[in-house]
Scaffold this motif. Structure first.
Motif, PDB file in Angstrom:
ATOM      1  N   ASN A  68       1.269   5.008   0.511  1.00 33.80           N
ATOM      2  CA  ASN A  68       0.876   3.700   0.005  1.00 33.80           C
ATOM      3  C   ASN A  68      -0.214   3.122   0.907  1.00 33.80           C
ATOM      4  N   PRO A  69      -1.388   2.792   0.355  1.00 33.29           N
ATOM      5  CA  PRO A  69      -2.464   2.293   1.215  1.00 33.29           C
ATOM      6  C   PRO A  69      -2.152   0.967   1.891  1.00 33.29           C
ATOM      7  N   GLU A  70      -1.110   0.264   1.437  1.00 35.77           N
ATOM      8  CA  GLU A  70      -0.717  -0.987   2.081  1.00 35.77           C
ATOM      9  C   GLU A  70       0.155  -0.748   3.313  1.00 35.77           C
ATOM     10  N   ASN A  71       0.685   0.467   3.466  1.00 33.89           N
ATOM     11  CA  ASN A  71       1.493   0.790   4.643  1.00 33.89           C
ATOM     12  C   ASN A  71       0.584   1.035   5.839  1.00 33.89           C
ATOM     13  N   PHE A  72       1.092   0.753   7.030  1.00 35.50           N
ATOM     14  CA  PHE A  72       0.357   1.101   8.245  1.00 35.50           C
ATOM     15  C   PHE A  72       1.358   1.352   9.365  1.00 35.50           C
ATOM     16  N   GLN A  73       0.869   2.019  10.410  1.00 34.27           N
ATOM     17  CA  GLN A  73       1.721   2.427  11.523  1.00 34.27           C
ATOM     18  C   GLN A  73       1.138   1.930  12.837  1.00 34.27           C
ATOM     19  N   PHE A  74       2.000   1.416  13.687  1.00 36.06           N
ATOM     20  CA  PHE A  74       1.576   1.052  15.037  1.00 36.06           C
ATOM     21  C   PHE A  74       2.686   1.385  16.013  1.00 36.06           C
ATOM     22  N   VAL A  75       2.349   1.372  17.296  1.00 35.68           N
ATOM     23  CA  VAL A  75       3.289   1.760  18.350  1.00 35.68           C
ATOM     24  C   VAL A  75       3.448   0.619  19.337  1.00 35.68           C
ATOM     25  N   ILE A  76       4.658   0.464  19.840  1.00 31.61           N
ATOM     26  CA  ILE A  76       4.959  -0.481  20.921  1.00 31.61           C
ATOM     27  C   ILE A  76       5.340   0.340  22.147  1.00 31.61           C
ATOM     28  N   ILE A  77       4.848  -0.075  23.294  1.00 30.38           N
ATOM     29  CA  ILE A  77       5.145   0.639  24.538  1.00 30.38           C
ATOM     30  C   ILE A  77       5.590  -0.365  25.596  1.00 30.38           C
ATOM     31  N   GLY A  78       6.533   0.059  26.427  1.00 31.14           N
ATOM     32  CA  GLY A  78       7.163  -0.842  27.383  1.00 31.14           C
ATOM     33  C   GLY A  78       6.509  -0.872  28.751  1.00 31.14           C
ATOM     34  N   ASP A  79       7.276  -1.310  29.742  1.00 24.09           N
ATOM     35  CA  ASP A  79       6.785  -1.584  31.091  1.00 24.09           C
ATOM     36  C   ASP A  79       6.308  -0.305  31.792  1.00 24.09           C
ATOM     37  N   ARG A  80       5.148  -0.421  32.417  1.00 22.73           N
ATOM     38  CA  ARG A  80       4.666   0.652  33.298  1.00 22.73           C
ATOM     39  C   ARG A  80       5.102   0.408  34.732  1.00 22.73           C
ATOM     40  N   THR A  81       5.158  -0.877  35.136  1.00 20.29           N
ATOM     41  CA  THR A  81       5.385  -1.205  36.542  1.00 20.29           C
ATOM     42  C   THR A  81       6.676  -1.994  36.740  1.00 20.29           C
ATOM     43  N   GLY A  82       6.872  -2.391  38.007  1.00 20.07           N
ATOM     44  CA  GLY A  82       8.165  -2.914  38.422  1.00 20.07           C
ATOM     45  C   GLY A  82       8.877  -1.754  39.093  1.00 20.07           C
ATOM     46  N   GLY A  83       8.114  -1.073  39.977  1.00 23.51           N
ATOM     47  CA  GLY A  83       8.540   0.188  40.556  1.00 23.51           C
ATOM     48  C   GLY A  83       7.925   1.317  39.759  1.00 23.51           C
ATOM     49  N   GLU A 330       6.261  -1.887   2.077  1.00 20.60           N
ATOM     50  CA  GLU A 330       6.439  -3.014   1.160  1.00 20.60           C
ATOM     51  C   GLU A 330       7.843  -3.585   1.239  1.00 20.60           C
ATOM     52  N   ASP A 331       8.788  -2.815   1.804  1.00 23.76           N
ATOM     53  CA  ASP A 331      10.170  -3.272   1.952  1.00 23.76           C
ATOM     54  C   ASP A 331      10.479  -3.780   3.354  1.00 23.76           C
ATOM     55  N   GLY A 332       9.455  -3.883   4.201  1.00 26.37           N
ATOM     56  CA  GLY A 332       9.674  -4.308   5.572  1.00 26.37           C
ATOM     57  C   GLY A 332       9.416  -3.169   6.541  1.00 26.37           C
ATOM     58  N   PRO A 333       9.601  -3.393   7.843  1.00 21.30           N
ATOM     59  CA  PRO A 333       9.290  -2.366   8.834  1.00 21.30           C
ATOM     60  C   PRO A 333      10.350  -1.277   8.917  1.00 21.30           C
ATOM     61  N   GLN A 334       9.898  -0.032   8.991  1.00 20.29           N
ATOM     62  CA  GLN A 334      10.735   1.092   9.386  1.00 20.29           C
ATOM     63  C   GLN A 334      10.464   1.339  10.864  1.00 20.29           C
ATOM     64  N   ILE A 335      11.507   1.368  11.686  1.00 19.38           N
ATOM     65  CA  ILE A 335      11.349   1.408  13.140  1.00 19.38           C
ATOM     66  C   ILE A 335      12.063   2.635  13.691  1.00 19.38           C
ATOM     67  N   GLY A 336      11.320   3.475  14.411  1.00 18.14           N
ATOM     68  CA  GLY A 336      11.895   4.666  15.032  1.00 18.14           C
ATOM     69  C   GLY A 336      11.452   4.784  16.479  1.00 18.14           C
ATOM     70  N   ASN A 337      12.344   5.230  17.336  1.00 16.63           N
ATOM     71  CA  ASN A 337      12.019   5.416  18.747  1.00 16.63           C
ATOM     72  C   ASN A 337      11.753   6.886  19.039  1.00 16.63           C
ATOM     73  N   ILE A 338      10.734   7.141  19.843  1.00 18.16           N
ATOM     74  CA  ILE A 338      10.354   8.505  20.205  1.00 18.16           C
ATOM     75  C   ILE A 338      10.396   8.616  21.726  1.00 18.16           C
ATOM     76  N   ALA A 339      11.298   9.463  22.241  1.00 11.60           N
ATOM     77  CA  ALA A 339      11.355   9.695  23.680  1.00 11.60           C
ATOM     78  C   ALA A 339      10.091  10.431  24.107  1.00 11.60           C
ATOM     79  N   LEU A 340       9.483  10.001  25.196  1.00 12.97           N
ATOM     80  CA  LEU A 340       8.253  10.634  25.634  1.00 12.97           C
ATOM     81  C   LEU A 340       8.449  12.115  25.922  1.00 12.97           C
ATOM     82  N   LYS A 341       9.647  12.494  26.365  1.00 11.35           N
ATOM     83  CA  LYS A 341       9.874  13.903  26.664  1.00 11.35           C
ATOM     84  C   LYS A 341       9.905  14.751  25.395  1.00 11.35           C
ATOM     85  N   GLY A 342       9.906  14.099  24.224  1.00 10.92           N
ATOM     86  CA  GLY A 342       9.925  14.841  22.967  1.00 10.92           C
ATOM     87  C   GLY A 342       8.552  15.057  22.372  1.00 10.92           C
TER      88      GLY A 342
END
Length: 363
Positions: A68-83, A330-342
């Protein structure tokens, strides 16, 4: 040879910049119809096969492509620092994002170690970070964290480099708000800069001692009290949120990003923000705790990101370096987590990067 054609995705393009707001959208590319010769909206690519050879049963399950051309994908990434870890996990993640090719990336804060009042030192840390981001092949949106804006000088540097600590944009009829949970900057634990420097040194020189130092720091009463303290939002920021929502009443979804998962111990000012959002489809994302967590509060999803290189602070299944992949449908966000080691490239796992692929937890 007769081919049957089935629709595909249209093209996306940025169409407008307004101040700190960006508006973008997707549209199918124009094509010429066979009957009239006039321009018509048609898919830019097609699926075809020889219907003479495959006139009956077919070796695929469906022709309902998820394009569907109205769908799109983006990524969220967490903290790099704090140790920050010595395995350079965040730098590895940049390469992995280029493999996955989301349309854009949003971070939830803490990209530099910070906690300095020296402008030159802070700019050097940002120069290092921005050097990594130059390798990224898609836009990267920043959210201020407590390490990024640890004091007034650090906030001044942020504003000089990034223009704003809170902002909004619209992408394909979806509203994105980046909030500032560091306004004003919180009071840091005593001696935090020196402790971070020592911890990062020990990660290479004496990992066992670094681990013990982190455990002691996280058990400190002042640190525990600071993590549990409610975050207040200024009247100015709440007014900006209200105004932004009023200007975008008909978007199909609203995503809100901030560093601190303030819903864990909500202040009255955050409750006011929640009230303003009532009746609107929305999702919150934050970081800060270096541990993945999911909350459903009154039907609204609140997600705390795990780290992408920052130190692990507690035991449990949320101890994972990861990214969150969001597909807006069109039905809202589909959210999946991807471990970096994968995630690794076509050449396979690089043994020299095993430490970055699979960091161990706080055990």
């Amino acid at each position: 040879m007769k081919h049957e054609r089935i629709s595909s995705r249209g093209a996306c393009a940025v169409v407008l910049f307004v101040g700190l707001s960006l508006v973008a959208g997707c549209a199918s590319a124009p094509a010429t119809t066979e009957t009239t010769g006039q321009a018509a909206v048609q898919p830019t690519t097609v699926f075809s096969y020889d219907t003479a050879k495959l006139s009956g049963a077919k070796p695929w399950s469906s022709e309902d492509f998820r394009n569907n051309p109205e769908n799109f994908q983006f990524v969220i990434i967490g903290d790099r620092t704090g140790g920050a870890n010595v395995a350079h996990t965040f730098k590895l993640a940049i390469g992995q994002l280029n493999l996955l090719q989301p349309e854009f990336v949003i971070n939830v804060g803490d990209l530099i170690e910070g906690y300095s009042d020296d402008k030159a030192e802070l700019n050097a840390e940002w120069d290092e970070m921005d050097g990594m981001l130059q390798e990224l092949e898609m836009p990267f949106f920043r959210t201020p964290g407590n390490h990024d804006i640890a004091n007034d000088i650090a906030k001044e540097v942020w504003l000089e480099r990034n223009g704003a600590t809170r902002y909004d944009f619209v992408y394909n009829n979806t509203l994105f708000l980046v909030l500032d949970s560091e306004d004003p900057p919180r009071t840091p634990p005593e001696g935090i800069k020196e402790k971070l420097d020592e911890y990062n040194r020990l990660q290479t020189a004496d990992p066992a001692k670094a681990k013990a130092m982190l455990a002691e720091f996280m058990a400190d009463e002042s640190v525990v009290a600071g993590l549990g303290k409610p975050v207040d939002f200024s009247d100015e920021q709440i007014a900006w949120i209200e105004d932004t929502l009023a200007q975008n009443p008909d978007v199909r979804w609203t995503f809100l990003f901030l560093h601190d998962p303030v819903w864990e111990n909500p202040s009255e000012s955050f409750k006011a923000i929640q009230q303003v959002l009532e009746g609107r489809d929305h999702t919150f994302f934050a970081g800060h705790l270096h541990y993945y967590d999911y909350d459903d509060i009154d039907g609204v999803e609140y997600i705390t990101m795990g780290p992408a290189g920052a130190s692990f602070h507690q035991e449990g299944p949320g101890n994972v370096d990861h990214i969150t992949w969001v597909t807006m449908t069109e039905d809202g966000p589909q959210i999946g987590n991807i471990a970096l080691k994968g995630v690794f490239d076509r050449k396979g796992l690089d043994p020299e990067l095993f430490g970055a692929y699979d960091r161990k937890g706080a055990e």
